[in-house]
Design an enzyme around this catalytic site. Structure first.
Site, PDB file in Angstrom:
ATOM      1  N   ARG A 112      -7.729  10.467   1.607  1.00 55.72           N
ATOM      2  CA  ARG A 112      -7.273   9.407   0.696  1.00 55.72           C
ATOM      3  C   ARG A 112      -8.071   9.447  -0.610  1.00 55.72           C
ATOM      4  O   ARG A 112      -7.641   8.885  -1.622  1.00 55.72           O
ATOM      5  CB  ARG A 112      -7.429   8.030   1.341  1.00 55.72           C
ATOM      6  CG  ARG A 112      -6.548   7.820   2.565  1.00 55.72           C
ATOM      7  CD  ARG A 112      -6.942   6.541   3.303  1.00 55.72           C
ATOM      8  NE  ARG A 112      -6.686   5.347   2.512  1.00 55.72           N
ATOM      9  CZ  ARG A 112      -7.168   4.137   2.815  1.00 55.72           C
ATOM     10  NH1 ARG A 112      -7.959   3.977   3.882  1.00 55.72           N
ATOM     11  NH2 ARG A 112      -6.877   3.094   2.066  1.00 55.72           N
ATOM     12  N   LYS A 151     -10.056   0.934  -5.471  1.00 57.38           N
ATOM     13  CA  LYS A 151     -10.685   0.495  -4.227  1.00 57.38           C
ATOM     14  C   LYS A 151     -11.450   1.666  -3.621  1.00 57.38           C
ATOM     15  O   LYS A 151     -11.150   2.823  -3.920  1.00 57.38           O
ATOM     16  CB  LYS A 151      -9.637  -0.064  -3.249  1.00 57.38           C
ATOM     17  CG  LYS A 151      -8.551   0.948  -2.840  1.00 57.38           C
ATOM     18  CD  LYS A 151      -7.491   0.292  -1.982  1.00 57.38           C
ATOM     19  CE  LYS A 151      -6.492   1.317  -1.461  1.00 57.38           C
ATOM     20  NZ  LYS A 151      -5.395   0.725  -0.696  1.00 57.38           N
ATOM     21  N   ASP A 156     -10.627  -7.519   0.147  1.00 60.91           N
ATOM     22  CA  ASP A 156      -9.928  -6.740   1.166  1.00 60.91           C
ATOM     23  C   ASP A 156      -9.473  -7.722   2.243  1.00 60.91           C
ATOM     24  O   ASP A 156      -9.829  -8.908   2.229  1.00 60.91           O
ATOM     25  CB  ASP A 156     -10.823  -5.639   1.732  1.00 60.91           C
ATOM     26  CG  ASP A 156     -10.023  -4.439   2.262  1.00 60.91           C
ATOM     27  OD1 ASP A 156      -8.804  -4.591   2.475  1.00 60.91           O
ATOM     28  OD2 ASP A 156     -10.620  -3.367   2.474  1.00 60.91           O
ATOM     29  N   ASP A 215       0.869  -1.186   0.000  1.00 61.23           N
ATOM     30  CA  ASP A 215       0.000   0.000   0.000  1.00 61.23           C
ATOM     31  C   ASP A 215       0.899   1.226   0.000  1.00 61.23           C
ATOM     32  O   ASP A 215       1.533   1.543   1.004  1.00 61.23           O
ATOM     33  CB  ASP A 215      -0.899   0.011   1.245  1.00 61.23           C
ATOM     34  CG  ASP A 215      -2.046  -0.972   1.141  1.00 61.23           C
ATOM     35  OD1 ASP A 215      -2.747  -0.952   0.112  1.00 61.23           O
ATOM     36  OD2 ASP A 215      -2.250  -1.760   2.086  1.00 61.23           O
ATOM     37  N   HIS A 275     -11.835  -1.652   9.253  1.00 60.53           N
ATOM     38  CA  HIS A 275     -10.794  -2.388   9.965  1.00 60.53           C
ATOM     39  C   HIS A 275     -11.262  -2.752  11.378  1.00 60.53           C
ATOM     40  O   HIS A 275     -10.799  -3.730  11.965  1.00 60.53           O
ATOM     41  CB  HIS A 275      -9.515  -1.546  10.090  1.00 60.53           C
ATOM     42  CG  HIS A 275      -8.824  -1.301   8.789  1.00 60.53           C
ATOM     43  ND1 HIS A 275      -9.186  -0.276   7.945  1.00 60.53           N
ATOM     44  CD2 HIS A 275      -7.797  -1.950   8.180  1.00 60.53           C
ATOM     45  CE1 HIS A 275      -8.405  -0.298   6.880  1.00 60.53           C
ATOM     46  NE2 HIS A 275      -7.561  -1.303   6.994  1.00 60.53           N
TER      47      HIS A 275
END
Length: 339
Positions: A134, A164, A248, A68, A177
């Site tokens: 992001r 994504k 993911d 990443d 997460h």
């Protein structure tokens, strides 16, 4: 003579900056297809180049190396690399966007990394802390333009792109997460906003997509990454995507609702994922590697081969080039405004 394995369907991680015997055994498993690297695996450009060579030598057959390296909050390799700004920065200097995609990709390719999980195609709706800057923009049209330019730069360097988090993670406050987010919008609302960047880049030849660990109950009760409706019916049939679908990370809390690790992997594969990510949990990686059937799938192999990095530089040649020096300076300046 060693048996040559096809590209396995499981992406795993490793512990440190060099390979242990345990790492080598996992890499040699028939179901292993890729390694994702984290900050803990990185010390310097020279070290990561040597580690990547060790990874490829430990496998009888092709294996991908991923990271990443979006920029901003998500850049695993920093010391010795250009410090990259978050995607939102390019709205202020759009002329830098294609060059940024080129530089990010070129720096990784020279050291043996095949691809970065980028670009982020989520539309920032002002509520998601995990997405936030992001995202390229809160405006779908601008996000489409900037993401397209970024991918164009990546491709010119020789790197495939992975959009994504399909169909969009930017309108939920919860971090997948840590929890399972729910987006209650109907399909039309998603289609005319969040899905637009995915649709445009698919039309331009996008090579990879990662679905979100988010539930959209108006469409399916399962999170998108475990949903055949989202992956096969909408992504592949309706939007015409014929590239690689990466799950993911299965250790995320957003994946926990569908079962244990072997069940998560099974559901993701059944839904249409080509490559399953199992990271930061050695026991889970072992379980999934052993429980997943060893299969030959020529269509999946063909999709995955499109993700192979195509490097045309040595690191020294890259760092000596006027193009790299100019872009690196501009991106460093831009990233400092977001520090």
């Amino acid at each position: 003579m060693k048996k040559q394995f096809a590209i396995g369907p499981i992406m795993i991680d490793i512990t440190g900056t060099t390979l242990s015997q345990y790492d080598k055994e996992k890499i040699a498993h028939p179901n292993t297809g890729a390694i994702i690297l984290f900050a803990r695996n990185y010390e310097s450009p020279r070290q990561i180049s040597e580690l990547n060579q060790q990874i490829k030598s430990a496998r009888s057959g092709p294996i991908f190396i991923a990271v990443d390296q979006e920029g901003g909050r998500v850049q695993r390799f920093q010391n010795g690399f250009t410090r990259l700004p978050p995607a939102a920065a390019y709205a202020d200097e759009p002329e830098l966007t294609e060059d940024a995609g080129w530089l990010m990709a070129a720096e990784l390719l020279t050291l043996g990394v095949d691809f970065s999980f980028a670009p982020v195609l989520d539309i920032d709706c002002g509520v998601s802390q995990i997405i936030g800057n992001r995202s390229f923009s809160q405006d779908p049209e601008q996000a489409c333009q900037l993401a397209s330019s970024y991918r164009k730069g990546m491709r010119s360097a020789g790197m495939a792109a992975i959009g994504k988090h399909f169909p969009g993670h930017g309108a939920v406050a919860l971090d997948s997460h840590l929890a399972l987010p729910v987006d209650d919008r109907d399909f039309d609302s998603l289609y005319h906003k969040d899905i637009l960047p995915f649709k445009q880049l698919i039309n331009e030849g996008l090579e990879g997509i990662m679905p979100a660990h988010v539930v959209y109950p108006a469409i399916d009760e399962l999170p998108a990454g475990f949903s055949a409706i989202w992956i096969n019916e909408i992504l592949r049939k309706q939007l015409g995507f014929n590239g690689t679908v990466f799950s993911d990370e299965l250790s995320m809390e957003g994946a926990a609702a569908v079962g244990d690790f072997t069940e998560r992997a099974k559901l993701a594969r059944q839904a249409g994922c080509d490559m399953i990510l199992v990271c930061n949990n050695e026991s889970a990686a072992e379980q999934v590697l052993e429980a997943t059937p060893i299969e030959q799938n020529s269509i999946r192999d063909q999709r995955l081969l499109a993700m192979l990095g195509k490097n045309s530089f040595t690191q020294q040649d890259l760092k000596n080039s006027l193009k790299w020096k100019s872009i690196s300076q501009q991106l460093t300046r831009l990233s400092e405004t977001y520090a």
